[in-house]
Structures are given as structure tokens and as C-alpha cells.
Design an enzyme around this catalytic site. Structure first.
Site, PDB file in Angstrom:
ATOM      1  CE  LYS A 127      -3.806  -0.895   2.454  1.00 12.37           C
ATOM      2  NZ  LYS A 127      -5.009  -0.326   2.955  1.00 12.37           N
ATOM      3  NE  ARG A 166      -7.489   2.688   4.315  1.00  7.78           N
ATOM      4  CZ  ARG A 166      -7.743   4.022   4.520  1.00  7.78           C
ATOM      5  NH1 ARG A 166      -7.538   5.918   4.708  1.00  7.78           N
ATOM      6  NH2 ARG A 166      -8.890   4.762   3.393  1.00  7.78           N
ATOM      7  N   GLY A 177      -8.295  -7.308   4.545  1.00  5.80           N
ATOM      8  CA  GLY A 177      -8.863  -7.745   5.487  1.00  5.80           C
ATOM      9  C   GLY A 177      -8.468  -8.048   7.064  1.00  5.80           C
ATOM     10  CG  MET A 209      -3.041  -6.865   9.294  1.00  5.10           C
ATOM     11  SD  MET A 209      -0.771  -6.899   9.138  1.00  5.10           S
ATOM     12  CE  MET A 209      -1.327  -6.884   7.162  1.00  5.10           C
ATOM     13  NE  ARG A 230      -6.248  -4.487  -1.964  1.00  2.00           N
ATOM     14  CZ  ARG A 230      -6.423  -5.028  -0.751  1.00  2.00           C
ATOM     15  NH1 ARG A 230      -5.686  -4.351  -0.008  1.00  2.00           N
ATOM     16  NH2 ARG A 230      -7.662  -4.405  -0.914  1.00  2.00           N
ATOM     17  CG  HIS A 251     -14.127  -9.402   4.564  1.00  2.00           C
ATOM     18  ND1 HIS A 251     -14.363 -10.880   4.857  1.00  2.00           N
ATOM     19  CD2 HIS A 251     -12.361  -9.596   4.787  1.00  2.00           C
ATOM     20  CE1 HIS A 251     -13.811 -11.431   5.331  1.00  2.00           C
ATOM     21  NE2 HIS A 251     -12.306 -10.450   5.558  1.00  2.00           N
ATOM     22  NE  ARG A 298       1.006 -44.070  -4.753  1.00  5.10           N
ATOM     23  CZ  ARG A 298       0.591 -43.575  -4.643  1.00  5.10           C
ATOM     24  NH1 ARG A 298       1.491 -42.482  -3.625  1.00  5.10           N
ATOM     25  NH2 ARG A 298       0.135 -42.639  -5.448  1.00  5.10           N
ATOM     26  NE  ARG A 326       7.114 -48.002  -4.026  1.00  2.00           N
ATOM     27  CZ  ARG A 326       6.307 -46.756  -2.555  1.00  2.00           C
ATOM     28  NH1 ARG A 326       6.353 -45.794  -2.844  1.00  2.00           N
ATOM     29  NH2 ARG A 326       4.939 -47.279  -2.817  1.00  2.00           N
ATOM     30  CD  GLU A 363      12.630 -45.309  -0.804  1.00  2.00           C
ATOM     31  OE1 GLU A 363      11.474 -44.627  -0.385  1.00  2.00           O
ATOM     32  OE2 GLU A 363      12.131 -46.192  -1.693  1.00  2.00           O
ATOM     33  CB  SER A 394      12.739 -42.563  -8.799  1.00  2.00           C
ATOM     34  OG  SER A 394      11.588 -41.751  -8.517  1.00  2.00           O
ATOM     35  N   GLY A 448      12.520 -40.854  -3.619  1.00  2.00           N
ATOM     36  CA  GLY A 448      11.646 -40.700  -2.697  1.00  2.00           C
ATOM     37  C   GLY A 448      11.508 -39.704  -1.597  1.00  2.00           C
ATOM     38  CB  THR A 449      11.385 -36.281  -1.388  1.00  4.57           C
ATOM     39  OG1 THR A 449      10.164 -35.862  -2.055  1.00  4.57           O
ATOM     40  CG2 THR A 449      12.564 -35.579  -2.444  1.00  4.57           C
ATOM     41  CG  ASN A 450       6.227 -38.631   0.121  1.00  4.84           C
ATOM     42  OD1 ASN A 450       6.649 -37.567   0.176  1.00  4.84           O
ATOM     43  ND2 ASN A 450       5.652 -38.899   0.053  1.00  4.84           N
ATOM     44  CG  ASP A 451       9.758 -43.470   3.301  1.00  2.00           C
ATOM     45  OD1 ASP A 451       8.699 -43.299   3.705  1.00  2.00           O
ATOM     46  OD2 ASP A 451      10.081 -44.743   2.603  1.00  2.00           O
ATOM     47  CB  CYS A 489       8.470 -40.667  -7.826  1.00  2.00           C
ATOM     48  SG  CYS A 489       8.715 -41.950  -6.255  1.00  2.00           S
ATOM     49  CE1 TYR A 504      10.101 -39.127 -12.835  1.00  2.93           C
ATOM     50  CE2 TYR A 504      12.040 -39.495 -14.097  1.00  2.93           C
ATOM     51  CZ  TYR A 504      11.799 -40.318 -13.017  1.00  2.93           C
ATOM     52  OH  TYR A 504      10.850 -40.860 -12.485  1.00  2.93           O
TER      53      TYR A 504
END
Length: 909
Positions: free
Chosen positions: A32, A103, A112, A114, A376, A490, A596, A652, A779, A798, A800-803, A865, A885
């Protein structure tokens, strides 16, 4: 205390076609403040003022109120004097008073979230001077009433005592309206307004134990501190968490000379957009109110009128208002004040051309003079975002790269949700009509309070009007319905920002919070009743309406094609069924990065064979059970390969521990024992044997395949046979077999040997062959550390970024919900590492694994993946790390495609 000692500018002035700042200083001045400075510099009429920087907010949080007030006092006093000189009035003066607004203004728009205070500087003496000076006693007392109401709410904490109660000041006003038998605020007499001021001050004294502050400087500091405090208020914190904005940004404070829209019939206020924020249509639009102040428009307490004649005609059609009635009682600003409209139209075009983006503007008309209060880049729906970017590209305002960078990838999610089936809509029963405030299709059960939005699985938050306090409930609900408010209320603005379906201003609705009922044309609907909202037409529909899947078409398809021109990293999908594969392919997936196989075993006809295999005590017994699973697996793979024909499919091998497949309820255990003709005790004994203290680190992944090689043999056979069967039909399958959870190269080698031996047998049986790859999932941290050794054998990686995240942090994903929200709240973590890739830690393992792998095999194909494959900042990291990829769930494919293109563009800039 170095902060105190450093000499720097903390207050920036603007007004009278000059400014200390500009639009490039949003991080320091907030959006602002930066835009007010810019508007002033380009000759737009802006009330003069000053901005206290976001850095001061950070200092306030570190050092406290007294230190910061003393620090900025000299600069604030000089800046107030500058406003006084420009406006030829004096702050706190009884005869020629200057009033100001206070403001908030963060670096990003947080509508809305703040706080704002208008008409600051009034007291019992100043109000008399203001009345004489303006020769408008009603305006002066109306402004004083509004000031006490806003200051009481924002600074003094005068909130409703319970959710069933209304605002304490509104309660006083409603009582007076009832007594006087009037409907609107504008019907109050001057004496009514004086009585309200007295009653408001009494209410403040009763609730707070203190008199309402009368010293204008005390009022100013109270408001400034309240704005700083609102940065860490519940709704601002929730909004930041929802959008991933850091808490250390802080908010700026903008103090501006007041201009008044409530001075009579030649004054007014409004909000407008240079393009339609809901649909993206290139048409100037907005709403205004005569004899009102800005908060009246966005609060939704009065339903405003349209700015353009076109908008007014469209509104009348929706509201079923006759043209004669519309022209007389609901004229557009274009018709009512043509010269003001022409000036406003000129400014909106000038601002859009200047910023090269759709603008959201606020304005006030004071006694026939137009003032612009802010501009804005406007919040918009996902559909509008795509259309505006593509239209501006075609109009020559921006180039292809700019069009792609305009897209917030996550907002594309809105375009991928199911839409109402046109056939079902034809049969539906429309109970009422409102304004189509935010497009979309929403079906849910009625709830009346924001904090109860999760009372049912799918809810429609139904309110007379919404306020910023309702944010969390609005986010949880499937759709938002309000009886009051226009297209710039709002509810409408926030819903569009969230991409949430919203119908506003449905005047036929009678909502009773105490009885929790909604009445339309004499029919009563209760909490929990099902309704549907069509955010594109404003229709409110009784009951549920069937939906269909969306399509990639029009500007969305054009945008996706454009992204392919710049993206160099491919996007695959995680898909376990032919249906998911087809959906992902329709969204542009370039293959499957993760299928899977375990999900295929949970279906009723297969789980029995799977359990038989698990309970078998001998290799022969396991092989017998696996023989019945083989044709089922083969059919599954044929379906998936066919859906993805010609594209690579990474399969897998079985990953989860075996205990996940066995029954844990006694009734199911008895059933299994009977089916297998063994004792219940034998079943129980096997289940106990399979139990593990930490199954996620236990007997799973390649460990299963190496201890029970017959499982890997069956799966490898199913994959290869499926590919060969399709080859016989002229369909090309490209299987990539992935070994999960390896920690050593020896684990991989043993699995690879089983796979290749099995494939060779199948080739001999079929007297034919196909090409396939054998690779692995990285992983486990040790696999990333020894990736150079593994790459000598594996044909692809590949991640396995979760594990990998689970093991790098030492957090159990299933249990982290108990402490992760607290860690984020306390600033220990900025984001959930299971949602956004931890680039400093887990990311370094990905980077190291990729570099080490390619040191052994330069052309090694590398992908990701985990769920991170569809998160934009994680996609950018993967691109910069050199991955081939990313792979994500089907509905995130378009998001990842845009993020991939943006990553390539950013790197080339």
C-alpha cells in the site's frame, strides 16, 4: 541494541505529486505504501501522508512500544507537519482540524486481515470545529460516531462477547433504529448521531474501565501500535500460514489525511477493478456508495451500487430489477456523476497501463472531488489469473515469459476441481439468487458460524455478512453464502483470493443465528441441510448437484501449451490405476514416475490371495498364492501401460511391510482362518510374528524382495508379460522397474538379478522381448551418500522425498502432526518439510545423490516422485539441481508444468 543506534529512515512521506519512496520498495513500505508513493509520483490525486516501514514493525516486536515510539517520534512529527502544510489544516486544532486514517500495509495484499482506523483526531471539541469548518454538522457527528466505533473495535478491543452476539456498537445502533423505526444509517438525525457518540463512549467506559482517549496524539499512537499488533493477530497469522508468508516480514503503517465520502449526496466512496477479478473479462467494474466511508463498501453492511452502466444492467438482470426502477433507484456512477466517472475511468486505465496488471483500487469522492486512496495488483480467481495473463499477452502489454511468470501455480488447482454437470443443473431447484462473487461449484451442509465450518465433511458457510474474523471458517468451507454485501465485500474479495466459490448479497435470505435457520420465501432450512452454490451465476440451489471432471480448454490449454515452449524438465504423474493415468495424461503428464503396486492388493478379490501368501510357511505355499495374484497384477499393468502408451511408466515393487495386509480385528481373523482352513491361533500367531516396533524402518521394500524373492519374481513377470501382451496388439509400453528402499548397492544387485532373470525367462516363453530399465528409489540417506556406487548398476534414480525427509529429519510422518504445527508457530521451522522440500538439508541429499550418480553414469536419468514433485518451490529446486523430471499426483500436473516453465525462465533471466 544496535537497532536503536543505527541511523536510517523509518518514515517515508508522500503527497502533492512528490514521494520519498516508489513502487519498487514494497518490502520496506508494504504494498500500500509503495503504491501510494508511486501514484503520487505519476500525478494521481492521492491524499498526502506517510508510511512507517515494515522494519519498524520488526523493531516493535523486538524492543516494545516505548522504545519504538521514542525512536520514530521526531520523524512522525515532521511528517504530520508536512500533511498539515499540504492540507492547510492542523492536527488536533479545534477550529481547522486535520483528521487522519491509519491503515496497515504488508508487502503482499492481505485483505481485511489487519486493522484500519478512520477519522482519527476527533474529540468533543474538534467535532464542533469540524462541523463549523465544513458547514455540515451531520457529517461531523457521523464521522465522530464512526471513529469511536472503529477505534473502540481495533484499539480498545470492543468485540462481540460471543459468536451469537453482534458487534456491541452495532447493537446500540440497532436499538436506536428500532426505537426510531428507521432502517438505514443515513436516516439518523444529527441528534441521533450525538446520542450514539454519547452511548458509544459510555459503552467503552463500561467495558474497558477507562474513558475514550481525547488527545489526538494519544489516539494516533494507539492506532499505530494496534496495526503493529494486528500483524500477529489470529486472523493475520492464519492468513500467513495459509499462503506461506513468513512472520518476519512485518507490516508497514500508512497514515494519511482523511478525505470524506460521507459529506452528503455529492460525496461517496467505492472499490473498483480494471478487469473482472472473478472471470478475468477485460471490463472496468466496481461498486460505490453515496454518502459513505470506505469501510461501508467492503463490510457489506449496505449493498452498494455498480460503477459502470454495463455493470448496473447486469446486476439488475440478476436481481430481477426493472430498468425504470434501476435507473431511478440504483443508478450507476457513470449515470449519476458522469464527469467523476470519466476521471475515475481515466485513472484506472492509467494505473493498469503503468503496472501492466489488473488493479484493485479504492477511491473517495469528497464534495465533488475525486481522490484515489490506494491501488494494488488485484486478487483474482485461478480462472481470472489465466485469462488476464493470456489477454494481456495478446494485447501486447506483456511478453510470453511475463505471462507465464504472472501465474501462481497453486491457484491453477481451482480450475481442476469438478464442475456442476449441466444436465443436473437443468433439473435443480433454485431457491434464491445472489451475486456471482467468486466462480465455482460448491455443495455442502449449512453452517452459520465460521468456527463450526468443520462440523460436517462438506459445508457452506452461511452468514448475514462475513468479517475478517471468519477467515479460518471461510478457508475450511466448500463455499460461502452471504445475505448482504456486493461484489467487492469482504466475503467476495477473500473468496476470490482463495479460489473459493462465493455467492453474496442474496437479499431474499433471512438468517437467524440464534435459531440457526435460513428462511427463503417462507421455507425454512436448518443447520446441516444440503445446499449448492453456483458461483458463476449466483444461483443458490436446494440439495446436492452432480458434478463432472473439468477439461483443459480455452486460455488454460493455451497457457499449458505456452509452458511447454519454455519447460525443459518433464512432468510425470504418480498413478496407480488406468483412470488416474488417463486423467494425468489429459493434463499433459509425460509419463508415470510412480506406480505403487501395493495399492492393487487391497481390493476384495486380491486381499485374500495376498493374505494366503503371507500366512504360507513355505516357498511353495507362497508361490501358489502368488500364482493367483499374477493375472490380476498383469491386468493392472496392461491397463496402466495402455493408458500411457508410448510414454515411460515407473513401477515400484512392493514397498510396505506385510503386517499392513493382515486383518487386525478378531472377526476378520476368524473369517480368514475359516477360509484358509487353519486355526485362529495360527492366524494370530502369524500376525504377532509380523508385528514390528518400527515398521517404517523394518521388513519392507527391497528387504521383502530379497528375503522372499518369489514376490519380486511374480511382480517382474507381471510387468514384462503385460508389456509383451500389449506389444502383440501394436501398443508400445515402456516399463521402468524400480527397486524401493535400498541402502546398499548389494541390495539393489540382488533384486536386479531376480528381475533380469525373470524377464529373460518370459522373453524365451514369448519368443519376443521389449526394452525395459531397472533403477532404484533413493529414499535412505545412505543411498544418497553412496549414489556413485549404486549408479554403476542402476539405470535410473528416483528420489522418494517423503521417506527421505522422514529419515533425514528423524520425524515420523504419522506422528509429526503432534509437534510440527507448534514448530511452525514458534518459528523453529518455516514450513512443513513434508509439504515443501527442505532445500538446506534433504535438498542437499538430492543434490549430492544426483551429482555422485552422474559422476559414475553421466547420462543417468534422475527424477523425484514424492509429494514435493507438485509443489512449485520444490519443482524449481529440482530444475536447478538438474533433474530430468518431477512426478506428482494427476491433479497437480498442470501446476508442476507451469512451475517447471517458470524455473527455466527464472534461470535464463
Amino acid at each position: 541494541m544496535e537497532i536503536l543506534e543505527s541511523v536510517k529512515t523509518r518514515v517515508y512521506k508522500f503527497g502533492n505529486k512528490t514521494a520519498d519512496g516508489n513502487s519498487k520498495m514494497k518490502n520496506l513500505l508494504g504494498g500500500k505504501g509503495a503504491n501510494l508513493a508511486e501514484m503520487s509520483l505519476i500525478g494521481i490525486p492521492v491524499p498526502p501522508g506517510f508510511t512507517i516501514t515494515t522494519e519498524v514493525c520488526t523493531e516493535y516486536n523486538l524492543l516494545g512500544q516505548e522504545a519504538v515510539v521514542n525512536m520514530i517520534l521526531p520523524e512522525v512529527e515532521k511528517s504530520i507537519a508536512n500533511i498539515e502544510n499540504i492540507m492547510e489544516a492542523k492536527f488536533g486544532d479545534k477550529e481547522n482540524p486535520l483528521l487522519v486514517s491509519v491503515r496497515s500495509g504488508a508487502r503482499v495484499s492481505m485483505p481485511g486481515m489487519m486493522d484500519t482506523v478512520l477519522n482519527l483526531g476527533l474529540n468533543d471539541e474538534v467535532v464542533v470545529g469540524l462541523a463549523k469548518r465544513t458547514n455540515n454538522e451531520r457529517f461531523a457527528w457521523d464521522s465522530y460516531r464512526r471513529f469511536i466505533q472503529m477505534y473502540g473495535d481495533v484499539v480498545l478491543g470492543m468485540k462481540p462477547e460471543s459468536k451469537e452476539d453482534i458487534d456491541p456498537f452495532e447493537e446500540i445502533m440497532e436499538a436506536l433504529k428500532h426505537k426510531r423505526n428507521i432502517q438505514l444509517d443515513t436516516e439518523f438525525t444529527i441528534q441521533d448521531l450525538k446520542d450514539l457518540v454519547y452511548d458509544f463512549k459510555e459503552a467503552v467506559k463500561k467495558r474497558t474501565g477507562h474513558d475514550f482517549p481525547t488527545n489526538p496524539w494519544d489516539q494516533l499512537w494507539g492506532a499505530v501500535v494496534a496495526v503493529f499488533n494486528s500483524w500477529n493477530g489470529d486472523r493475520a497469522v492464519y492468513y500467513r500460514n495459509m499462503h506461506g508468508y513468513p512472520s518476519d516480514w512485518g507490516t508497514a503503517v500508512n497514515v494519511q489525511a482523511m478525505v470524506y465520502g460521507n459529506m452528503g449526496n455529492n460525496s461517496g466512496t467505492g472499490v473498483c477493478f480494471s478487469r473482472d477479478a472473478g472471470t478475468g473479462e477485460d471490463v472496468f467494474n466496481g461498486e460505490y456508495l453515496i454518502d459513505a466511508q470506505g469501510e461501508d463498501v467492503v463490510a457489506g453492511t449496505r449493498t452498494p451500487q455498480q460503477i459502470t452502466k454495463l455493470g448496473s444492467l447486469r446486476w439488475a438482470e440478476l436481481a430481477k430489477v426493472e430498468e425504470k426502477d434501476r435507473a431511478k433507484n440504483y443508478p450507476s456512477l457513470e449515470e449519476l456523476m458522469p464527469s467523476i466517472y470519466n476521471e475515475l475511468n481515466e485513472y484506472q486505465q492509467k494505473l493498469e497501463d503503468h503496472y501492466k496488471d489488473m488493479q484493485d483500487m479504492e477511491f473517495t469522492i469528497q464534495d465533488g472531488k475525486l481522490w484515489m486512496l490506494q491501488t494494488r495488483n488485484g486478487k483474482r480467481t485461478g480462472a481470472a489469473m489465466v485469462k488476464i495473463a493470456m489477454d494481456m499477452l495478446k494485447q501486447g502489454m506483456i511478453n510470453e515469459k511475463e505471462a507465464l511468470l504472472r501465474i501462481e501455480p497453486n491457484k491453477l488447482d481451482e480450475l481442476l476441481h469438478p464442475v456442476f454437470d449441466p444436465k443436473a443443473l437443468k433439473k435443480s431447484h433454485v431457491i434464491a439468487q445472489g451475486l456471482p462473487a467468486s466462480p465455482g461449484a460448491a455443495t455442502g451442509q449449512i453452517v452459520f458460524f465460521a468456527d463450526e465450518a468443520n462440523k460436517f465433511k462438506y459445508t457452506i458457510l452461511t452468514r448475514i455478512e462475513t468479517s475478517p474474523e471468519d477467515l479460518e471458517g471461510m478457508n475450511i468451507a466448500r463455499g460461502i453464502l452471504t445475505a448482504r454485501g456486493g461484489m467487492t465485500s469482504h466475503a467476495a474479495v477473500v473468496a476470490r483470493g482463495m479460489g473459493k466459490c462465493c455467492v453474496s448479497g442474496a437479499g431474499a435470505l433471512k438468517i437467524n443465528y440464534k435459531t440457526r435457520t435460513l428462511t427463503v420465501d417462507g421455507k425454512e432450512y436448518h443447520e446441516g441441510d444440503w445446499i449448492s452454490l453456483n458461483g458463476s451465476t449466483g444461483n443458490i440451489i436446494e440439495g446436492k448437484v452432480a458434478t463432472i471432471e473439468p477439461e483443459l480448454s480455452g486460455e488454460f490449454a493455451e497457457l499449458m501449451n505456452l509452458s511447454d515452449k519454455y519447460a525443459t524438465m518433464q512432468v510425470r504423474t504418480n498413478a496407480d490405476t488406468p483412470k488416474d493415468a488417463r486423467i494425468a495424461r489429459s493434463f499433459g503428464a509425460q509419463g508415470i514416475g510412480l506406480t505403487r503396486t501395493e495399492h492393487m492388493f487391497f481390493e476384495v478379490d486380491r486381499i485374500k490371495a495376498m493374505r494366503e501368501m503371507i500366512l504360507a510357511d513355505t516357498v511353495k505355499g507362497r508361490k501358489h498364492a502368488l500364482e493367483s495374484l499374477l493375472p490380476m497384477q498383469r491386468d493392472d499393468f496392461e491397463g496402466i501401460f495402455e493408458a500411457m502408451q508410448g510414454l515411460p511408466v515407473t513401477v515400484r515393487l512392493l514397498d510396505p511391510p506385510l503386517h499392513e495386509f493382515v486383518p487386525h480385528q478378531l472377526a476378520q481373523q476368524k473369517e480368514l482362518a475359516e477360509e484358509m482352513h487353519i486355526s485362529l491361533e495360527a492366524v494370530k500367531s502369524k500376525i504377532v510374528e509380523l508385528e514390528e516396533f518400527n515398521p517404517m524402518l523394518g521388513h519392507r521394500g527391497c528387504r521383502l524382495g530379497n528375503t522372499y524373492p518369489e514376490i519380486t519374481e511374480m511382480q517382474a513377470r507381471a510387468i514384462i508379460e503385460a508389456a509383451l501382451n500389449l506389444k502383440a496388439k501394436g501398443i508400445v509400453a515402456k516399463p521402468e522397474i524400480m527397486v524401493p528402499l535400498i541402502g546398499t548397492v548389494a541390495e539393489f544387485e540382488m533384486q536386479e538379478q531376480i528381475i533380469r532373470n525373470t524377464a529373460q525367462k518370459v522373453f524365451e516363453e514369448y519368443n519376443d522381448s521389449i526394452d525395459f530399465l531397472v533403477g532404484t528409489m533413493i529414499e535412505i540417506p545412505r543411498a544418497a551418500l553412496t549414489a556413485d556406487l549404486i549408479a554403476k548398476k542402476a539405470e535410473f534414480f528416483s528420489f522418494g522425498t517423503n521417506d527421505l525427509t522422514q529419515m533425514a529429519f528423524g520425524y515420523s510422518r504419522d506422528d509429526a502432526g503432534k509437534f510440527l504445527p507448534i514448530y511452525i508457530e514458534k518459528g523453529i521451522l518455516k514450513v512443513d518439510p513434508f509439504e515443501v522440500l527442505d532445500q538446506e538439508g534433504v535438498g542437499q541429499l538430492v543434490k549430492m545423490g544426483t551429482e555422485k550418480g552422474r559422476s559414475s553414469k553421466p547420462n543417468l536419468k534422475v527424477g523425484i516422485c514424492g509429494e514435493h514433485g507438485g509443489e512449485p518451490s520444490s519443482v524449481e529446486f529440482c530444475y536447478n539441481t538438474g533433474l530430468n523430471y518431477v512426478s506428482c499426483s494427476p491433479y497437480r500436473v498442470p501446476i508442476a508444468r507451469i512451475a517447471s516453465a517458470q524455473a527455466a525462465i527464472k534461470k535464463s533471466m
